[in-house]
Write a protein that holds these residues in place. Structure first.
Motif, PDB file in Angstrom:
ATOM      1  N   MET A 219       0.742  -1.470   0.104  1.00  0.00           N
ATOM      2  CA  MET A 219       0.085  -0.027   0.158  1.00  0.00           C
ATOM      3  C   MET A 219       0.859   1.364  -0.086  1.00  0.00           C
ATOM      4  SD  MET A 219      -3.679  -0.764   2.443  1.00  0.00           S
ATOM      5  CE  MET A 219      -2.768  -1.614   3.775  1.00  0.00           C
ATOM      6  N   HIS A 220       1.870   1.139   0.738  1.00  0.00           N
ATOM      7  CA  HIS A 220       2.967   2.382   0.800  1.00  0.00           C
ATOM      8  C   HIS A 220       3.630   2.664  -0.512  1.00  0.00           C
ATOM      9  CE1 HIS A 220       2.943   3.586   5.329  1.00  0.00           C
ATOM     10  NE2 HIS A 220       2.228   2.500   5.055  1.00  0.00           N
ATOM     11  N   PRO A 223       0.180   3.772  -3.296  1.00  0.00           N
ATOM     12  CA  PRO A 223      -0.989   4.263  -2.544  1.00  0.00           C
ATOM     13  C   PRO A 223      -2.410   4.692  -3.475  1.00  0.00           C
ATOM     14  CG  PRO A 223       0.647   5.897  -2.396  1.00  0.00           C
ATOM     15  CD  PRO A 223       1.236   4.685  -3.004  1.00  0.00           C
ATOM     16  N   ASN A 226      -6.545   0.980  -5.923  1.00  0.00           N
ATOM     17  CA  ASN A 226      -7.591   0.820  -4.919  1.00  0.00           C
ATOM     18  C   ASN A 226      -7.562  -0.523  -4.334  1.00  0.00           C
ATOM     19  OD1 ASN A 226      -9.136   3.429  -5.022  1.00  0.00           O
ATOM     20  ND2 ASN A 226      -9.870   2.774  -7.250  1.00  0.00           N
ATOM     21  N   TRP A 227      -6.529  -0.851  -3.451  1.00  0.00           N
ATOM     22  CA  TRP A 227      -6.355  -2.210  -2.977  1.00  0.00           C
ATOM     23  C   TRP A 227      -7.530  -2.651  -2.236  1.00  0.00           C
ATOM     24  CZ3 TRP A 227      -1.971  -4.494  -3.803  1.00  0.00           C
ATOM     25  CH2 TRP A 227      -0.906  -3.845  -4.274  1.00  0.00           C
ATOM     26  N   TYR A 258      -7.564   2.272   6.564  1.00  0.00           N
ATOM     27  CA  TYR A 258      -6.112   2.558   6.632  1.00  0.00           C
ATOM     28  C   TYR A 258      -5.523   3.187   5.251  1.00  0.00           C
ATOM     29  CZ  TYR A 258      -1.023   2.104   7.070  1.00  0.00           C
ATOM     30  OH  TYR A 258       0.370   2.090   7.199  1.00  0.00           O
ATOM     31  N   LEU A 259      -5.891   2.792   4.181  1.00  0.00           N
ATOM     32  CA  LEU A 259      -5.411   3.134   2.889  1.00  0.00           C
ATOM     33  C   LEU A 259      -6.184   4.624   2.571  1.00  0.00           C
ATOM     34  CD1 LEU A 259      -4.381   2.869   0.103  1.00  0.00           C
ATOM     35  CD2 LEU A 259      -6.426   1.822  -0.688  1.00  0.00           C
ATOM     36  N   ARG A 263      -3.238   7.628   2.330  1.00  0.00           N
ATOM     37  CA  ARG A 263      -3.487   8.579   1.136  1.00  0.00           C
ATOM     38  C   ARG A 263      -3.500  10.129   1.626  1.00  0.00           C
ATOM     39  NH1 ARG A 263      -7.868   5.810  -2.642  1.00  0.00           N
ATOM     40  NH2 ARG A 263      -6.439   4.492  -3.829  1.00  0.00           N
TER      41      ARG A 263
END
Length: 318
Positions: A219-220, A223, A226-227, A258-259, A263
């Motif tokens: 994710m980092h 980012p 769209n996980w 978290y995502l 962001r």
């Protein structure tokens, strides 16, 4: 800390931003007491060029300080620097500071006859970890440089240089001290992270869990994607249900939340510190339009993204 998670540790350290806002050089003889108010969002650094002194935290915990000691207060908790346990603390803002250069000032108290002055160099700092900002809350109230001496011997000459610059006060010493303070503070944080984050719990579990680390690192690194939970579970090498449960337990958040918050932390960094255009940031972080990004930003941060630069221009006195 598990050796399988170096990428996430590198990501944490890469995102670290530590820079001084205001520095002070104190020179006083006993009895003395300097009280520092809580500074949310800031960190405090102190280096004792010539001791002794006592650090008393708002929690009541006290630390004996001697010449050569350095410490870092990552969450900006209220505290006081005292000549002894019984000394009265006066707010540091009540003392007149004589400007030395730029962001550095000198505070000198009237010396007592027959008493040698204590000299302390302090810095109030912006402290950010980019996308991994939640880790700051997991850090101890006070981080002492003495815990790093055996594992990081290269810190010795830096402390020696700080002591020399603070005591001899040669031309340009204030600016050199400020830069050295930034470096030593950063080394204290790095040492804590690489040593396994002490006894910290909560969010630190992410760094200790190689499966979670792989998913969060993904994710980092990207980012703007769209996980989904399924995508992240695949990165972690586990089932969706196990991943979702483990993620919530470690972070206190769902992957989607978290995502979104990641962001916004990155958006603040890109807009405030890298001066990127808001439209560019919106696209970089996966939003299809500026309007969608602005709505998400205001919902999570509390104000529109355009207010960031205004806020940076009106920082309070620390």
């Amino acid at each position: 800390m598990a050796v399988q998670t170096p990428d996430l540790i590198s990501e944490l350290l890469r995102g670290m931003r530590l820079s001084g806002v205001k520095y002070r050089r104190f020179e006083a003889s006993a009895p003395f007491g300097f009280a520092f108010d809580a500074a949310p969002g800031k960190a405090q650094f102190h280096f004792v060029s010539r001791g002794p002194a006592v650090l008393r935290m708002e929690s009541g915990t006290c630390f004996a300080l001697n010449s050569g000691d350095a410490l870092f207060i990552p969450n900006g908790n209220a505290h006081a620097l005292l000549s002894d346990d019984n000394a009265t603390a006066t707010p540091v803002s009540a003392f007149h500071g004589e400007a030395i250069c730029g962001s550095v000032c000198q505070i000198t108290c009237e010396p007592c006859k027959g008493s040698e002055n204590v000299v302390i160099f302090s810095g109030c700092m912006d402290f950010e970890l980019g996308g991994m900002q939640p880790l700051i809350k997991a850090m101890p109230e006070v981080m002492m440089v003495s815990k790093l001496m055996s594992t990081w011997p290269e810190i010795h000459p830096l402390l020696a240089a700080m002591e020399r610059e603070s005591m001899t006060r040669q031309v340009g010493f204030a600016g050199i001290l400020a830069r050295l303070a930034d470096v030593v503070a950063a080394l204290i944080v790095r040492g804590w992270v690489e040593a396994g984050c002490g006894k910290a719990t909560g969010w630190v579990q992410v760094l200790r869990d190689p499966r979670l680390s792989r998913a969060i690192y993904a994710m980092h690194q990207q980012p703007g994607i769209n996980w989904s939970v399924a995508d992240l579970a695949k990165e972690a090498g586990t089932s969706r249900s196990v991943f979702a449960e483990r993620f919530l337990s470690a972070t206190g958040s769902t992957p989607a939340k978290y995502l979104s918050e990641l962001r916004m932390r990155l958006a603040i960094q890109y807009i405030s510190h890298e001066n990127q255009a808001i439209e560019t940031v919106a696209l970089r972080l996966g939003y299809g339009s500026l309007a969608a990004f602005s709505r998400a930003f205001k919902r999570i941060v509390g104000h529109p993204p355009g207010a960031l630069r205004e806020a940076a221009q009106s920082q309070p006195e620390l």
